[in-house]
Design a protein around this motif. Sequence first.
Motif, PDB file in Angstrom:
ATOM      1  N   ALA A  49       0.831  -1.204   0.000  1.00  0.00           N
ATOM      2  CA  ALA A  49       0.000   0.000   0.000  1.00  0.00           C
ATOM      3  C   ALA A  49       0.870   1.261   0.000  1.00  0.00           C
ATOM      4  CB  ALA A  49      -0.929  -0.004   1.212  1.00  0.00           C
ATOM      5  N   MET A  50       1.971   1.237   0.755  1.00  0.00           N
ATOM      6  CA  MET A  50       2.864   2.392   0.778  1.00  0.00           C
ATOM      7  C   MET A  50       3.584   2.555  -0.555  1.00  0.00           C
ATOM      8  SD  MET A  50       3.940   5.038   2.231  1.00  0.00           S
ATOM      9  CE  MET A  50       3.235   4.835   3.865  1.00  0.00           C
ATOM     10  N   LEU A  51       3.967   1.436  -1.180  1.00  0.00           N
ATOM     11  CA  LEU A  51       4.606   1.512  -2.490  1.00  0.00           C
ATOM     12  C   LEU A  51       3.636   2.064  -3.537  1.00  0.00           C
ATOM     13  CD1 LEU A  51       6.668  -1.813  -2.635  1.00  0.00           C
ATOM     14  CD2 LEU A  51       7.518   0.497  -2.208  1.00  0.00           C
ATOM     15  N   VAL A  52       2.369   1.686  -3.437  1.00  0.00           N
ATOM     16  CA  VAL A  52       1.359   2.237  -4.341  1.00  0.00           C
ATOM     17  C   VAL A  52       1.217   3.733  -4.118  1.00  0.00           C
ATOM     18  CG1 VAL A  52      -1.115   2.276  -4.868  1.00  0.00           C
ATOM     19  CG2 VAL A  52       0.075   0.090  -4.634  1.00  0.00           C
ATOM     20  N   TYR A  53       1.195   4.146  -2.856  1.00  0.00           N
ATOM     21  CA  TYR A  53       1.039   5.562  -2.516  1.00  0.00           C
ATOM     22  C   TYR A  53       2.156   6.407  -3.104  1.00  0.00           C
ATOM     23  CZ  TYR A  53       0.768   9.801   0.334  1.00  0.00           C
ATOM     24  OH  TYR A  53       0.696  11.106   0.742  1.00  0.00           O
ATOM     25  N   ARG A  54       3.367   5.851  -3.138  1.00  0.00           N
ATOM     26  CA  ARG A  54       4.526   6.594  -3.647  1.00  0.00           C
ATOM     27  C   ARG A  54       4.827   6.278  -5.114  1.00  0.00           C
ATOM     28  NH1 ARG A  54       5.339  11.083  -0.777  1.00  0.00           N
ATOM     29  NH2 ARG A  54       5.532  10.672   1.453  1.00  0.00           N
ATOM     30  N   ASP A  55       3.898   5.626  -5.802  1.00  0.00           N
ATOM     31  CA  ASP A  55       4.030   5.325  -7.230  1.00  0.00           C
ATOM     32  C   ASP A  55       5.133   4.321  -7.561  1.00  0.00           C
ATOM     33  OD1 ASP A  55       1.903   6.702  -8.287  1.00  0.00           O
ATOM     34  OD2 ASP A  55       3.008   8.541  -8.614  1.00  0.00           O
ATOM     35  N   PHE A  56       5.558   3.510  -6.582  1.00  0.00           N
ATOM     36  CA  PHE A  56       6.513   2.444  -6.859  1.00  0.00           C
ATOM     37  C   PHE A  56       5.784   1.154  -7.231  1.00  0.00           C
ATOM     38  CE2 PHE A  56       9.215   5.353  -4.569  1.00  0.00           C
ATOM     39  CZ  PHE A  56      10.452   5.195  -5.174  1.00  0.00           C
ATOM     40  N   ALA A  57       4.473   1.126  -7.047  1.00  0.00           N
ATOM     41  CA  ALA A  57       3.680  -0.056  -7.378  1.00  0.00           C
ATOM     42  C   ALA A  57       2.301   0.386  -7.845  1.00  0.00           C
ATOM     43  CB  ALA A  57       3.561  -0.988  -6.176  1.00  0.00           C
ATOM     44  N   GLU A  58       1.631  -0.528  -8.573  1.00  0.00           N
ATOM     45  CA  GLU A  58       0.253  -0.316  -8.997  1.00  0.00           C
ATOM     46  C   GLU A  58      -0.525  -1.605  -8.758  1.00  0.00           C
ATOM     47  OE1 GLU A  58       0.327   0.778 -13.077  1.00  0.00           O
ATOM     48  OE2 GLU A  58       1.307   2.725 -12.720  1.00  0.00           O
ATOM     49  N   GLN A  59      -1.782  -1.466  -8.392  1.00  0.00           N
ATOM     50  CA  GLN A  59      -2.615  -2.658  -8.206  1.00  0.00           C
ATOM     51  C   GLN A  59      -3.486  -2.869  -9.434  1.00  0.00           C
ATOM     52  OE1 GLN A  59      -5.341  -2.733  -4.858  1.00  0.00           O
ATOM     53  NE2 GLN A  59      -5.108  -4.945  -4.677  1.00  0.00           N
ATOM     54  N   ARG A  60      -3.441  -4.080  -9.974  1.00  0.00           N
ATOM     55  CA  ARG A  60      -4.215  -4.425 -11.158  1.00  0.00           C
ATOM     56  C   ARG A  60      -5.641  -4.801 -10.776  1.00  0.00           C
ATOM     57  NH1 ARG A  60      -0.652  -8.094 -15.047  1.00  0.00           N
ATOM     58  NH2 ARG A  60      -2.450  -9.440 -14.664  1.00  0.00           N
ATOM     59  N   PRO A  61      -6.549  -4.848 -11.747  1.00  0.00           N
ATOM     60  CA  PRO A  61      -7.943  -5.247 -11.449  1.00  0.00           C
ATOM     61  C   PRO A  61      -8.046  -6.627 -10.807  1.00  0.00           C
ATOM     62  CG  PRO A  61      -7.811  -4.224 -13.606  1.00  0.00           C
ATOM     63  CD  PRO A  61      -6.393  -4.390 -13.134  1.00  0.00           C
ATOM     64  N   ASP A  62      -7.077  -7.522 -11.105  1.00  0.00           N
ATOM     65  CA  ASP A  62      -7.120  -8.859 -10.506  1.00  0.00           C
ATOM     66  C   ASP A  62      -6.504  -8.886  -9.107  1.00  0.00           C
ATOM     67  OD1 ASP A  62      -4.414  -8.659 -10.965  1.00  0.00           O
ATOM     68  OD2 ASP A  62      -4.300 -10.305 -12.398  1.00  0.00           O
ATOM     69  N   ARG A  63      -6.193  -7.695  -8.556  1.00  0.00           N
ATOM     70  CA  ARG A  63      -5.689  -7.488  -7.200  1.00  0.00           C
ATOM     71  C   ARG A  63      -4.207  -7.842  -7.046  1.00  0.00           C
ATOM     72  NH1 ARG A  63      -9.562  -5.942  -4.030  1.00  0.00           N
ATOM     73  NH2 ARG A  63      -8.342  -6.254  -2.139  1.00  0.00           N
ATOM     74  N   ARG A  64      -3.552  -8.215  -8.133  1.00  0.00           N
ATOM     75  CA  ARG A  64      -2.108  -8.403  -8.078  1.00  0.00           C
ATOM     76  C   ARG A  64      -1.415  -7.054  -8.267  1.00  0.00           C
ATOM     77  NH1 ARG A  64      -0.341 -12.988 -12.139  1.00  0.00           N
ATOM     78  NH2 ARG A  64      -1.730 -11.804 -13.534  1.00  0.00           N
ATOM     79  N   TYR A  65      -0.141  -6.996  -7.854  1.00  0.00           N
ATOM     80  CA  TYR A  65       0.617  -5.748  -7.904  1.00  0.00           C
ATOM     81  C   TYR A  65       1.713  -5.831  -8.956  1.00  0.00           C
ATOM     82  CZ  TYR A  65      -1.689  -4.482  -3.535  1.00  0.00           C
ATOM     83  OH  TYR A  65      -2.623  -4.171  -2.579  1.00  0.00           O
ATOM     84  N   THR A  66       1.938  -4.706  -9.635  1.00  0.00           N
ATOM     85  CA  THR A  66       3.016  -4.608 -10.612  1.00  0.00           C
ATOM     86  C   THR A  66       3.860  -3.370 -10.320  1.00  0.00           C
ATOM     87  OG1 THR A  66       1.646  -3.307 -12.135  1.00  0.00           O
ATOM     88  CG2 THR A  66       1.623  -5.700 -12.409  1.00  0.00           C
ATOM     89  N   ALA A  67       4.997  -3.268 -11.002  1.00  0.00           N
ATOM     90  CA  ALA A  67       5.867  -2.109 -10.824  1.00  0.00           C
ATOM     91  C   ALA A  67       5.142  -0.830 -11.232  1.00  0.00           C
ATOM     92  CB  ALA A  67       7.130  -2.287 -11.653  1.00  0.00           C
TER      93      ALA A  67
END
Length: 249
Positions: A49-67
Amino acid sequence: MRNKPSYAIDSVDHALRLAQLLQQEGPVRVTDAAEWLGVSPSTAHRLLAMLVYRDFAEQRPDRRYTAGRMLRPAPTSEAPLALLRRVALPHLRALAQRLHESTNLMVLVGAEVRFLATVEGDQPLRVGDRVGQALPAHRASGGRALLALMPVDQLEALYDSFDEIDLHRLRRELALIRKRGFAINDQLTEAGVTAVGAALHDPSGQPIAAISIAMPTVRFHRDRLPHWATELSTTTTVIERDLAAGSAK
């Protein structure tokens, strides 16, 4: 050979290792990340969640995370970032104190704006810290203010491959922004958030960055636009003055 520091902070190490995993192997599930790091799923979820907040990660519709954006190759800004941040921050603080709303400094990087500094407003309901985040330039207020000053040929080259953008409509919007001297982002990048932005110029007169006033949409009233525009103009003027003084040293 590099040895692990004796003062290593586990949470930081976990976040960096997770960023490496996303960049090299993603997409991953929370349970995958937890197993790889040797932590509980709840801890892995908080890290992601913190990586998503800082744009180091994104959550896909299938709930998996990517760079996320910050882990992908990207153009860099030619602006003097350290000088911009140092000169602008005191004036962003003063602006936030006068208006009780959050203020930001950003630069144009390709078709995005990157946030260099945020001063949060002092009201309980406020727009939070955006430092390190990137937003589409044609939607963010500061990005729109900078695009409005870009030569037409450069603008068309920048968005030539963006099929989803109506370039003719964008040019019309940018012409209005150029005429009035400020841009508005009314929930274009985030529901419930509105911002007003203006461009900053370097000593030679070239647009180099932008500042914005960001607020919850419930506090945005168009009859206050003249006041916010005046505050932005005053603040850009003093920042530009100090940038010229700093560049001369």
